[in-house]
Design an enzyme around this catalytic site. Sequence first.
Site, PDB file in Angstrom:
ATOM      1  N   GLY A  15      19.911  15.894 -17.037  1.00  0.00           N
ATOM      2  CA  GLY A  15      20.138  16.355 -18.407  1.00  0.00           C
ATOM      3  C   GLY A  15      20.013  15.202 -19.396  1.00  0.00           C
ATOM      4  O   GLY A  15      19.414  15.326 -20.464  1.00  0.00           O
ATOM      5  N   LYS A 180       9.192  24.128  -4.284  1.00  0.00           N
ATOM      6  CA  LYS A 180      10.226  23.087  -4.411  1.00  0.00           C
ATOM      7  C   LYS A 180      11.411  23.408  -3.506  1.00  0.00           C
ATOM      8  O   LYS A 180      11.952  22.535  -2.827  1.00  0.00           O
ATOM      9  CB  LYS A 180      10.657  22.996  -5.883  1.00  0.00           C
ATOM     10  CG  LYS A 180      11.793  22.040  -6.186  1.00  0.00           C
ATOM     11  CD  LYS A 180      11.275  20.638  -6.284  1.00  0.00           C
ATOM     12  CE  LYS A 180      12.235  19.549  -6.730  1.00  0.00           C
ATOM     13  NZ  LYS A 180      13.620  19.711  -6.788  1.00  0.00           N
ATOM     14  N   GLU A 263      24.510  22.117  -3.092  1.00  0.00           N
ATOM     15  CA  GLU A 263      23.797  23.311  -3.567  1.00  0.00           C
ATOM     16  C   GLU A 263      23.210  24.107  -2.400  1.00  0.00           C
ATOM     17  O   GLU A 263      22.264  24.866  -2.575  1.00  0.00           O
ATOM     18  CB  GLU A 263      22.703  22.879  -4.556  1.00  0.00           C
ATOM     19  CG  GLU A 263      23.295  22.251  -5.810  1.00  0.00           C
ATOM     20  CD  GLU A 263      22.241  21.715  -6.773  1.00  0.00           C
ATOM     21  OE1 GLU A 263      22.170  22.200  -7.914  1.00  0.00           O
ATOM     22  OE2 GLU A 263      21.503  20.800  -6.374  1.00  0.00           O
TER      23      GLU A 263
END
Length: 299
Positions: A15, A180, A263
């Site tokens: 970010g 990905k 994740e």
Amino acid sequence: MSASHWHILGCGAMGRLYAAQLSRAGLKVVLLPRTAPSGAAMAIDITGLSASHHALPWESPDASGPIQQLLVFTKAYDVAPALATVRHRLHDDSRVILMANGMGYAEELRTVAPALRPALGTSTQGAHRQGDGVVLHAGHGITRVGMPGVPHAPDWFAPLADALPDCRWESDINAALWRKLAINCAINPLTALHNCANGELGERPELATQVGELCREIAAVARAAGQAAALEGLETQVFEVIRATAANRSSMLQDFSAGRRSEIDYITGFVLRQALQFGISAPRNEALWRAVKARETAA
Ligand code: KPL
């Protein structure tokens, strides 16, 4: 607010890198940090492949002003909760690009913001947090953005594409996301469980064999899901990424090392949900998913 104005939700390494790149190109950037910084501006220091210093304005996510354009760089499991905190600031014309790793979080948004039609993106740029809020720009890469069913870039995309180093509209973003995802699925859990840099997966024969087996399972699931073309030559591509990023500690290994939730549910977990849906077995991916979950629970 003009088309050159972007809010950034998720102020981790990626970010911050994107905030710096947009600001350097002259676009207006407002950060939406989860915890309020001490001063009126938030300092961002980039080092490595590019170097720059920025003092960018920030707002609390639950402030009241409208958000016209939003880039979301949160962890995959935070996409829906983070979007919920700014939901009241989005309107029918707001543009939202979700840049998280993995797949499956866009569907979770339907409960939070049923009318929102976000664009989806994926990046091969590399960035890591160093001490004192400094971000190491560790890898050049491509930013791919698209919306299912929108083959050509809309007008609002041009200023973003001009501002970022190599930013392209993808006519088939799901194929790019699957590619990905498959690479992350073959590399990240193994590196996290074996506490090794990406390169070791190519150097240690027992790990290289496992990478091959994972790739074949993932490709079978992708074929069933209608993504055969996206994953053509997956095993070769995975070993190319392993070589090109040999010194990297994968994002999942970094999550493990920092004691953060991984994740895995949006990477291997997504593949397993697809496998279940299409009646395909993926035992090696399932074993890795279980092992990662067990480690997370024990931590
Ligand atoms: O994207 C990555 C990650 O670590 O999440 C790879 C490509 C595996 C590079 O480390």
